[in-house]
Design a protein around this motif. Structure first.
Motif, mmCIF file in Angstrom:
data_model
loop_
_atom_site.group_PDB
_atom_site.id
_atom_site.type_symbol
_atom_site.label_atom_id
_atom_site.label_comp_id
_atom_site.label_asym_id
_atom_site.label_seq_id
_atom_site.Cartn_x
_atom_site.Cartn_y
_atom_site.Cartn_z
ATOM 1 N N ASP A 1 0.819 -1.212 0.000
ATOM 2 C CA ASP A 1 0.000 0.000 0.000
ATOM 3 C C ASP A 1 0.855 1.265 0.000
ATOM 4 O O ASP A 1 0.474 2.277 -0.588
ATOM 5 C CB ASP A 1 -0.926 0.007 1.221
ATOM 6 C CG ASP A 1 -2.017 -1.054 1.118
ATOM 7 O OD1 ASP A 1 -2.425 -1.377 -0.017
ATOM 8 O OD2 ASP A 1 -2.450 -1.560 2.170
ATOM 9 N N THR A 2 2.005 1.193 0.672
ATOM 10 C CA THR A 2 2.903 2.354 0.721
ATOM 11 C C THR A 2 4.324 1.931 0.363
ATOM 12 O O THR A 2 4.678 0.750 0.477
ATOM 13 C CB THR A 2 2.929 2.982 2.127
ATOM 14 O OG1 THR A 2 3.538 2.062 3.049
ATOM 15 C CG2 THR A 2 1.509 3.319 2.597
ATOM 16 N N SER B 1 4.841 1.546 -3.810
ATOM 17 C CA SER B 1 3.389 1.543 -3.933
ATOM 18 C C SER B 1 3.001 1.056 -5.322
ATOM 19 O O SER B 1 3.851 1.015 -6.229
ATOM 20 C CB SER B 1 2.850 2.949 -3.706
ATOM 21 O OG SER B 1 3.265 3.802 -4.775
ATOM 22 N N LEU C 1 -1.643 -6.489 -6.307
ATOM 23 C CA LEU C 1 -1.495 -5.054 -6.567
ATOM 24 C C LEU C 1 -0.728 -4.802 -7.858
ATOM 25 O O LEU C 1 -1.040 -3.883 -8.617
ATOM 26 C CB LEU C 1 -0.756 -4.388 -5.398
ATOM 27 C CG LEU C 1 -1.521 -4.300 -4.068
ATOM 28 C CD1 LEU C 1 -0.616 -3.725 -2.983
ATOM 29 C CD2 LEU C 1 -2.778 -3.468 -4.200
#
Length: 341
Positions: free
Chosen positions: A239-240, A296, A334
């Protein structure tokens, strides 16, 4: 000049090419090979759902952190638990084996899972010299790699005059890839008109040179009308950027252990790699891992496109040695979403 001309003519965008998975079946410090192989199957099932094209496994020996030494057996395990994704070797280290045995193994796999099996071939031992001797007995066998490749491919051809036949294997259409981390296999793949996969995930400095060699010497064949090149890349997405960098320290510890001659299981991530490596080791490993996208999803997308711009590959195969299995799944998810977006 050749690189620029090729790039201008064949400019590619990330969403236009296929993404695939290279899995090393990592054994973590808190697991065992059985759990690692079940995690590989779980990853393959998710990768199939997320639209990845291939799922390849690599042959390594005498490495406590990698569970895919019996690569053909693991391919069968993965193919049995999936339904559409291509499954194959990235790769089988051919000098470790008699070509007939590999032809029979992959003939069996293709017979069980028609149209889904890839056979990627390498010429390195996939291990240290003592283990290579235990595998091969004759360490000169890698010198005749081109002849071994031709012998293996001959076993897949329809029935001929040869007394020795691969059953299963004979007459089956099993895609053969050549794998490499230098120009040798690139040249051979081009001459034979075979698809080529380059191990840029650990040999980035030779990537463009090898791809140029492959494309320059490519001869159309019954397999391909034009070159088809795939490149490997380390990709860790979270996510980061901070989370991704933290997860990446397991991979960096793995390479540090290799540099120090102490390969082992995949360790948990750490807060500060500078407490573990020297400045020289840090610089060396950062160069080795130059073909990496860590960050990310948006940062990963940018880095993937940059590497595609540099290589103009036809396909990208990503690998992610992440300690936590659920974090590894999320990274691949992702990445797939970012590449399509």
């Amino acid at each position: 000049m050749y690189k620029r001309e090729y790039a201008d003519k064949h400019k590619k965008q990330l969403h236009e090419i296929k993404l695939s998975v290279l899995d090393l079946a990592p054994v973590t410090a808190e697991s065992n090979p059985g759990e690692a192989l079940q995690n590989s199957l779980d990853l393959a099932q998710h990768a199939e759902k997320w639209g990845y094209n291939r799922f390849w496994l690599a042959e390594h020996h005498n490495m406590r952190g990698i569970a895919s030494s019996a690569t053909s057996v693991v391919i069968g395990h993965i193919a049995q638990g999936t339904s559409s994704i291509r499954v194959g070797s990235g790769g089988i280290m051919l000098p470790n084996h008699a070509p007939l045995v590999i032809a029979e193994q992959f003939g069996t796999l293709e017979s069980l899972f028609p149209g889904r099996i890839d056979l990627g071939l390498g010429r390195a031992p996939g291990t240290d010299q003592l283990t290579a001797q235990a595998l091969r007995r004759d360490l000169t066998s890698a010198d005749d790699f081109p002849e071994q490749v031709e012998e293996l491919r001959a076993y897949f051809k329809p029935s001929g005059s040869s007394h020795v036949k691969a059953v299963p294997g004979e007459g089956l259409d099993i895609p053969v890839w050549l794998l490499g981390s230098s120009g040798f296999s690139a040249h051979l793949a081009g001459q034979l008109g075979l698809p080529f996969a380059f191990a840029s995930h650990f040999a980035p400095e030779h990537t463009v040179e090898a791809l140029n060699v492959y494309r320059r010497y490519f001869k159309p064949s019954e397999v391909l009308d034009e070159p088809y090149a795939m490149v490997g890349m380390n990709v860790i997405s979270a996510d980061t950027e901070q989370q991704a960098q933290y997860l990446s320290t397991s991979m960096k510890q793995q390479f540090l252990n290799l540099v120090r001659g102490r390969p082992g299981q995949l360790n948990p991530p750490v807060d500060d790699m500078d407490e573990l490596w020297s400045d020289y080791e840090k610089a060396s490993i950062q160069q080795t891992l130059r073909a990496s996208a860590i960050g990310s999803p948006e940062q990963v997308k940018v880095k993937l496109q940059q590497f595609l711009d540099e290589t103009q590959a036809d396909e990208m195969m990503i690998t992610a040695n992440i300690f936590d299995h659920h974090a590894r799944l999320k990274s691949f998810e992702l990445t797939a979403q970012a590449a399509k977006g």
